[in-house]
Design a protein around this motif. Structure first.
Motif, PDB file in Angstrom:
ATOM      1  N   GLU A   8       0.835  -1.204   0.000  1.00 13.77           N
ATOM      2  CA  GLU A   8       0.000   0.000   0.000  1.00 13.77           C
ATOM      3  C   GLU A   8       0.868   1.251   0.000  1.00 13.77           C
ATOM      4  O   GLU A   8       0.612   2.201  -0.738  1.00 13.77           O
ATOM      5  N   LEU A   9       1.905   1.260   0.814  1.00 17.51           N
ATOM      6  CA  LEU A   9       2.818   2.400   0.877  1.00 17.51           C
ATOM      7  C   LEU A   9       3.496   2.618  -0.471  1.00 17.51           C
ATOM      8  O   LEU A   9       3.578   3.749  -0.957  1.00 17.51           O
ATOM      9  N   LEU A  10       3.962   1.555  -1.087  1.00 14.13           N
ATOM     10  CA  LEU A  10       4.612   1.656  -2.391  1.00 14.13           C
ATOM     11  C   LEU A  10       3.661   2.236  -3.433  1.00 14.13           C
ATOM     12  O   LEU A  10       4.039   3.098  -4.218  1.00 14.13           O
ATOM     13  N   GLN A  11       2.418   1.808  -3.408  1.00 15.29           N
ATOM     14  CA  GLN A  11       1.432   2.339  -4.350  1.00 15.29           C
ATOM     15  C   GLN A  11       1.104   3.799  -4.077  1.00 15.29           C
ATOM     16  O   GLN A  11       0.913   4.588  -4.999  1.00 15.29           O
ATOM     17  N   GLN A  12       1.020   4.178  -2.815  1.00 13.76           N
ATOM     18  CA  GLN A  12       0.625   5.536  -2.454  1.00 13.76           C
ATOM     19  C   GLN A  12       1.712   6.574  -2.729  1.00 13.76           C
ATOM     20  O   GLN A  12       1.410   7.652  -3.217  1.00 13.76           O
ATOM     21  N   VAL A  13       2.968   6.278  -2.384  1.00 13.50           N
ATOM     22  CA  VAL A  13       4.018   7.285  -2.501  1.00 13.50           C
ATOM     23  C   VAL A  13       4.994   7.035  -3.642  1.00 13.50           C
ATOM     24  O   VAL A  13       5.693   7.947  -4.050  1.00 13.50           O
ATOM     25  N   GLY A  14       5.063   5.814  -4.136  1.00 13.96           N
ATOM     26  CA  GLY A  14       5.982   5.488  -5.224  1.00 13.96           C
ATOM     27  C   GLY A  14       7.374   5.146  -4.727  1.00 13.96           C
ATOM     28  O   GLY A  14       7.788   5.566  -3.644  1.00 13.96           O
ATOM     29  N   SER A  15       8.082   4.397  -5.536  1.00 18.19           N
ATOM     30  CA  SER A  15       9.399   3.905  -5.124  1.00 18.19           C
ATOM     31  C   SER A  15      10.455   4.996  -5.028  1.00 18.19           C
ATOM     32  O   SER A  15      11.449   4.832  -4.326  1.00 18.19           O
ATOM     33  N   SER A  16      10.259   6.122  -5.679  1.00 14.59           N
ATOM     34  CA  SER A  16      11.268   7.182  -5.645  1.00 14.59           C
ATOM     35  C   SER A  16      11.314   7.915  -4.307  1.00 14.59           C
ATOM     36  O   SER A  16      12.234   8.692  -4.065  1.00 14.59           O
ATOM     37  N   LYS A  17      10.357   7.662  -3.436  1.00 16.46           N
ATOM     38  CA  LYS A  17      10.307   8.344  -2.138  1.00 16.46           C
ATOM     39  C   LYS A  17      10.518   7.405  -0.961  1.00 16.46           C
ATOM     40  O   LYS A  17      10.254   7.775   0.174  1.00 16.46           O
ATOM     41  N   LYS A  35      10.467  -8.725   3.427  1.00 15.45           N
ATOM     42  CA  LYS A  35       9.234  -7.998   3.109  1.00 15.45           C
ATOM     43  C   LYS A  35       9.451  -7.057   1.931  1.00 15.45           C
ATOM     44  O   LYS A  35       8.631  -6.970   1.023  1.00 15.45           O
ATOM     45  N   MET A  36      10.582  -6.345   1.918  1.00 18.55           N
ATOM     46  CA  MET A  36      10.867  -5.433   0.826  1.00 18.55           C
ATOM     47  C   MET A  36      11.076  -6.202  -0.478  1.00 18.55           C
ATOM     48  O   MET A  36      10.594  -5.786  -1.529  1.00 18.55           O
ATOM     49  N   LEU A  37      11.746  -7.338  -0.416  1.00 22.54           N
ATOM     50  CA  LEU A  37      11.983  -8.133  -1.616  1.00 22.54           C
ATOM     51  C   LEU A  37      10.677  -8.698  -2.176  1.00 22.54           C
ATOM     52  O   LEU A  37      10.501  -8.762  -3.392  1.00 22.54           O
ATOM     53  N   MET A  38       9.756  -9.075  -1.311  1.00 22.69           N
ATOM     54  CA  MET A  38       8.465  -9.580  -1.774  1.00 22.69           C
ATOM     55  C   MET A  38       7.668  -8.482  -2.474  1.00 22.69           C
ATOM     56  O   MET A  38       7.065  -8.710  -3.516  1.00 22.69           O
ATOM     57  N   VAL A  39       7.665  -7.298  -1.908  1.00 25.72           N
ATOM     58  CA  VAL A  39       6.909  -6.186  -2.477  1.00 25.72           C
ATOM     59  C   VAL A  39       7.480  -5.772  -3.835  1.00 25.72           C
ATOM     60  O   VAL A  39       6.742  -5.381  -4.725  1.00 25.72           O
ATOM     61  N   SER A  40       8.795  -5.877  -3.996  1.00 26.77           N
ATOM     62  CA  SER A  40       9.429  -5.430  -5.235  1.00 26.77           C
ATOM     63  C   SER A  40       9.717  -6.585  -6.202  1.00 26.77           C
ATOM     64  O   SER A  40      10.395  -6.376  -7.210  1.00 26.77           O
ATOM     65  N   GLU A  41       9.206  -7.756  -5.940  1.00 24.65           N
ATOM     66  CA  GLU A  41       9.470  -8.917  -6.790  1.00 24.65           C
ATOM     67  C   GLU A  41       9.058  -8.646  -8.240  1.00 24.65           C
ATOM     68  O   GLU A  41       7.967  -8.153  -8.511  1.00 24.65           O
ATOM     69  N   GLY A  42       9.957  -8.954  -9.163  1.00 24.93           N
ATOM     70  CA  GLY A  42       9.682  -8.747 -10.577  1.00 24.93           C
ATOM     71  C   GLY A  42       9.784  -7.305 -11.032  1.00 24.93           C
ATOM     72  O   GLY A  42       9.435  -6.985 -12.164  1.00 24.93           O
ATOM     73  N   ARG A  43      10.243  -6.442 -10.152  1.00 25.35           N
ATOM     74  CA  ARG A  43      10.359  -5.011 -10.466  1.00 25.35           C
ATOM     75  C   ARG A  43      11.752  -4.528 -10.076  1.00 25.35           C
ATOM     76  O   ARG A  43      11.942  -3.870  -9.052  1.00 25.35           O
ATOM     77  N   PRO A  44      12.760  -4.875 -10.876  1.00 19.16           N
ATOM     78  CA  PRO A  44      14.144  -4.558 -10.511  1.00 19.16           C
ATOM     79  C   PRO A  44      14.407  -3.067 -10.342  1.00 19.16           C
ATOM     80  O   PRO A  44      15.238  -2.681  -9.517  1.00 19.16           O
ATOM     81  N   ASP A  45      13.700  -2.221 -11.080  1.00 19.18           N
ATOM     82  CA  ASP A  45      13.896  -0.777 -10.938  1.00 19.18           C
ATOM     83  C   ASP A  45      13.430  -0.284  -9.578  1.00 19.18           C
ATOM     84  O   ASP A  45      14.072   0.542  -8.937  1.00 19.18           O
ATOM     85  N   VAL A  46      12.316  -0.818  -9.107  1.00 20.79           N
ATOM     86  CA  VAL A  46      11.783  -0.467  -7.791  1.00 20.79           C
ATOM     87  C   VAL A  46      12.733  -0.966  -6.709  1.00 20.79           C
ATOM     88  O   VAL A  46      13.071  -0.241  -5.771  1.00 20.79           O
TER      89      VAL A  46
END
Length: 66
Positions: A8-17, A35-46
């Protein structure tokens, strides 16, 4: 499965913040990182932004710095 607050946090504020940080040694580094690796799975830029890129940008470093 319900969304975890990390997603939810990643969606609300974006990975750049977002920056990765822990309360180690008082809280397990393994759980925080997992937890961070699960949230960013498949999204190497994030993943790169949260684990390293945003901190480098915040501190005025270049990506090539070691």
């Amino acid at each position: 499965m319900t969304k975890v607050w990390h997603q939810e946090l990643l969606q609300q504020v974006g990975s750049s913040k977002l920056l990765f940080g822990t309360d180690w040694p008082f809280y397990s580094l393994t759980m925080s990182l997992a937890k961070m690796l699960m949230v960013s799975e498949g999204r190497p830029d994030v993943r790169e932004a949260i684990l390293r890129g945003n901190a480098l940008r915040l501190l005025g470093e270049t990506k090539g710095a070691a």
